[in-house]
Design a protein around this motif. Sequence first.
Motif, PDB file in Angstrom:
ATOM      1  N   GLU A 156       0.861  -1.178   0.000  1.00  0.00           N
ATOM      2  CA  GLU A 156       0.000   0.000   0.000  1.00  0.00           C
ATOM      3  C   GLU A 156       0.898   1.229   0.000  1.00  0.00           C
ATOM      4  OE1 GLU A 156      -3.352   2.221  -0.225  1.00  0.00           O
ATOM      5  OE2 GLU A 156      -3.355   0.026  -0.167  1.00  0.00           O
ATOM      6  N   ARG A 230      -7.318   6.379   2.843  1.00  0.00           N
ATOM      7  CA  ARG A 230      -5.930   6.128   2.463  1.00  0.00           C
ATOM      8  C   ARG A 230      -5.080   5.898   3.702  1.00  0.00           C
ATOM      9  NH1 ARG A 230      -5.237  10.387  -0.381  1.00  0.00           N
ATOM     10  NH2 ARG A 230      -4.197  11.675   1.191  1.00  0.00           N
ATOM     11  N   ASN A 232      -6.140   4.761   6.619  1.00  0.00           N
ATOM     12  CA  ASN A 232      -6.510   3.483   7.219  1.00  0.00           C
ATOM     13  C   ASN A 232      -5.879   2.306   6.477  1.00  0.00           C
ATOM     14  OD1 ASN A 232      -8.024   4.934   9.019  1.00  0.00           O
ATOM     15  ND2 ASN A 232     -10.022   4.372   8.159  1.00  0.00           N
ATOM     16  N   ARG A 233      -5.861   2.380   5.139  1.00  0.00           N
ATOM     17  CA  ARG A 233      -5.215   1.319   4.366  1.00  0.00           C
ATOM     18  C   ARG A 233      -3.720   1.281   4.661  1.00  0.00           C
ATOM     19  NH1 ARG A 233      -8.314   3.484   0.037  1.00  0.00           N
ATOM     20  NH2 ARG A 233      -6.386   4.376  -0.826  1.00  0.00           N
ATOM     21  N   SER A 236      -3.210  -0.296   8.131  1.00  0.00           N
ATOM     22  CA  SER A 236      -3.502  -1.730   8.116  1.00  0.00           C
ATOM     23  C   SER A 236      -2.395  -2.514   7.431  1.00  0.00           C
ATOM     24  CB  SER A 236      -4.838  -1.992   7.412  1.00  0.00           C
ATOM     25  OG  SER A 236      -5.910  -1.446   8.159  1.00  0.00           O
ATOM     26  N   TYR A 237      -1.888  -1.968   6.339  1.00  0.00           N
ATOM     27  CA  TYR A 237      -0.798  -2.644   5.635  1.00  0.00           C
ATOM     28  C   TYR A 237       0.461  -2.700   6.490  1.00  0.00           C
ATOM     29  CZ  TYR A 237       3.200  -3.262   2.588  1.00  0.00           C
ATOM     30  OH  TYR A 237       4.393  -3.687   2.054  1.00  0.00           O
TER      31      TYR A 237
END
Length: 255
Positions: A156, A230, A232-233, A236-237
């Motif tokens: 990401e 964006r 949050n991704r 998480s990544y």
Amino acid sequence: MLRESSLMLTLLTHPSVDEVLLLHSNPNTAFEYVHPKVINIDAAQHNDQMGLSLRFYFCQLASNPWVIHVDDDMEFTAATLSELIIEFAKNTHRIVGRFGRDLKPNNMFNGYSSKSTHKNTEVVLTKLMLMERNICPSFFELSHLIWDDTVLANGEGPLWNGEDIFMSLVANHVYGASATSTSNNYAMDWLDVWNAPDYLKDYDAGKFDISGGMTGYRFWDWKWWQSLLRRNRHYSYRGMLWNTAKRRLQELNRW
């Protein structure tokens, strides 16, 4: 940015710094910094292949055994830099920096937390870190552990986003964290370090900030929601990469 901010002046006038490797990874913003201590490196082609891991590749070219990594939008005083160096000298078998992170089990981002840590920590961010030059090759020697199914398949943001997490975990693996704690690295969250003024940056309102800058946005603006998603991704990544890398490095220790 570097030509206008105070960062280069702080580095070049500090008595403990006799060499600065300046990586020009973006051909659109590249320039020649003329100074006897500065080595300008055209890293645009390498950047296409290596992404954010670039700094650990060129780290190996440094002439000194200790290397400071710093983002170009950071600023600090000479006294801050001296304090960082003095602390690192107490134990060089670790990474020391201003910004630390620890996993927070069971949170919504696979354990990743953006909260800064204090002193002993598992991960130090590349915003400002000090480490031994000789640990840099280990990043690439062990990168196969997460390259295919994590970095390439699920990455990401820019290539090798999470390079600071992996480098910190690799340092713990190589140096050997204690049996009771994986927090071998050290975060000096009290150091006076700040972001360069926004008017010096090549973007506004965090438009290109992989961490999801939301300055200047209102919550009813679609750009605010886009930035939030964006971020949050991104979190998480980073949490997924952290857990995967940590588990696989631990598995190596069993053999």
